[in-house]
Design an enzyme around this catalytic site. Structure first.
Site, PDB file in Angstrom:
ATOM      1  N   SER A 132       0.975  -1.079  -0.129  1.00 18.33           N
ATOM      2  CA  SER A 132      -0.031  -0.081  -0.012  1.00 18.33           C
ATOM      3  C   SER A 132       0.887   1.096   0.006  1.00 18.33           C
ATOM      4  O   SER A 132       2.052   1.308   0.328  1.00 18.33           O
ATOM      5  CB  SER A 132      -0.917  -0.018   1.160  1.00 18.33           C
ATOM      6  OG  SER A 132      -1.812  -0.986   1.225  1.00 18.33           O
TER       7      SER A 132
HETATM    8  N1  SAH Z   1      -0.991  -4.723   4.248  1.00 18.33           N
HETATM    9  C1  SAH Z   1      -0.275  -5.120   2.829  1.00 18.33           C
HETATM   10  C2  SAH Z   1      -1.317  -4.524   1.699  1.00 18.33           C
HETATM   11  C3  SAH Z   1      -1.420  -5.778   0.815  1.00 18.33           C
HETATM   12  S1  SAH Z   1      -2.575  -5.739  -0.542  1.00 18.33           S
HETATM   13  C4  SAH Z   1       1.013  -4.519   2.808  1.00 18.33           C
HETATM   14  O1  SAH Z   1       1.473  -3.478   3.599  1.00 18.33           O
HETATM   15  O2  SAH Z   1       1.869  -5.052   2.065  1.00 18.33           O
HETATM   16  C5  SAH Z   1      -3.900  -6.562   0.095  1.00 18.33           C
HETATM   17  C6  SAH Z   1      -3.416  -8.055   0.411  1.00 18.33           C
HETATM   18  O3  SAH Z   1      -4.802  -8.355   0.662  1.00 18.33           O
HETATM   19  C7  SAH Z   1      -3.031  -9.091  -0.519  1.00 18.33           C
HETATM   20  O4  SAH Z   1      -1.818  -9.655  -0.285  1.00 18.33           O
HETATM   21  C8  SAH Z   1      -4.166  -9.879  -1.046  1.00 18.33           C
HETATM   22  O5  SAH Z   1      -3.596 -11.314  -1.212  1.00 18.33           O
HETATM   23  C9  SAH Z   1      -4.854  -9.970   0.474  1.00 18.33           C
HETATM   24  N2  SAH Z   1      -6.038 -10.641   0.246  1.00 18.33           N
HETATM   25  C10 SAH Z   1      -7.016 -10.483  -0.416  1.00 18.33           C
HETATM   26  N3  SAH Z   1      -8.445 -10.993  -0.069  1.00 18.33           N
HETATM   27  C11 SAH Z   1      -7.926 -11.671   1.101  1.00 18.33           C
HETATM   28  C12 SAH Z   1      -8.811 -12.292   1.942  1.00 18.33           C
HETATM   29  N4  SAH Z   1     -10.077 -12.655   1.541  1.00 18.33           N
HETATM   30  N5  SAH Z   1      -8.310 -12.688   3.198  1.00 18.33           N
HETATM   31  C13 SAH Z   1      -7.064 -12.255   3.365  1.00 18.33           C
HETATM   32  N6  SAH Z   1      -6.207 -11.545   2.766  1.00 18.33           N
HETATM   33  C14 SAH Z   1      -6.796 -11.145   1.451  1.00 18.33           C
END
Ligand code: SAH
Length: 213
Positions: A64
């Site tokens: 993010s």
């Molecule tokens: N907090 C992360 C942001 C990653 S983007 C960071 O700081 O890098 C969002 C993430 O949510 C992705 O890795 C994706 O695989 C995950 N995601 C999507 N749907 C999800 C679900 N139902 N349960 C858990 N994770 C999920």
């Protein structure tokens, strides 16, 4: 895997950018000033690590934008020792911010590749979440509930009921809600069935997905 003076300098500039954009919580700014974001990214993006931008990580996901991380974390109002749940571990950067704030962090990731990578990487640079979980964030983590706060770091088409149910009284859920564009939304639990809802600006996230690969 090095953190140099150059990186530290770039981080302080990033902190100044976030302040200028309206982030005021010093604990959050300090955390961002400490965490080596460049180590969370693919080497091809190293030069961009301290720009206020989202970037690709493994498995077609993104780390993010720092402003978004700061904005969401500020809304959580984390206190040392808080029990917090993160949905979407991804690169682990947000997890590291929560660890810096002294929270006991539980974080769920649904993509196995990312779960494995980040589970190995975070302890290597000194961040120990209470538990990283491979699973579906829509369900929350009932066995560890209730939480002081819950953060969702992917765009949710709707607000999953289990997440509201797993908040303590006065607990806070920070969740971007919407399909293509998301409205940052804060729910504060006021009672067994009462929630105070506040909406903030628009953000763009990768989608929160329901079915596992
Ligand atoms: N907090 C992360 C942001 C990653 S983007 C960071 O700081 O890098 C969002 C993430 O949510 C992705 O890795 C994706 O695989 C995950 N995601 C999507 N749907 C999800 C679900 N139902 N349960 C858990 N994770 C999920």
């Amino acid at each position: 895997m090095k953190d140099t003076f150059k990186h530290k300098g770039l981080r302080q500039k990033l902190v100044a950018v976030l302040k200028a954009k309206g982030i005021t919580n010093n604990d959050v700014l300090d955390a961002i000033g400490k965490i080596p974001r460049h180590l969370f990214m693919d080497s091809s993006f190293l030069d961009h690590a301290y720009q206020d931008k989202a970037f690709p990580i493994a498995a077609d996901q993104t780390i993010s934008q720092p402003y978004t991380v700061a904005f969401q974390t500020e809304l959580m109002q984390v206190k040392r020792g808080d029990k917090v749940l993160e949905i979407g571990t991804g690169s682990g950067y947000q997890t590291a911010v929560l660890c810096e704030l002294g929270a006991k962090v539980y974080s769920i990731e649904r993509q196995h590749e990312l779960f494995k990578l980040t589970s190995r990487f975070l302890p290597k640079i000194g961040y120990r979440a209470k538990k990283l979980i491979f699973g579906d964030g829509y369900k929350g983590l009932v066995e560890e509930a209730p939480f002081d706060s819950i953060i969702v770091t992917a765009g949710a088409p709707f607000v999953p009921k289990p997440l509201l149910a797993q908040l303590k009284i006065d607990g806070r859920l920070v969740i971007p809600v919407g399909d293509n564009v998301q409205t940052m939304t804060l729910f504060v639990r006021k009672g067994q069935t009462e929630f105070e809802k506040t909406e903030f600006g628009e953000f763009r996230f990768v989608p929160l997905l329901e079915d596992k690969n």
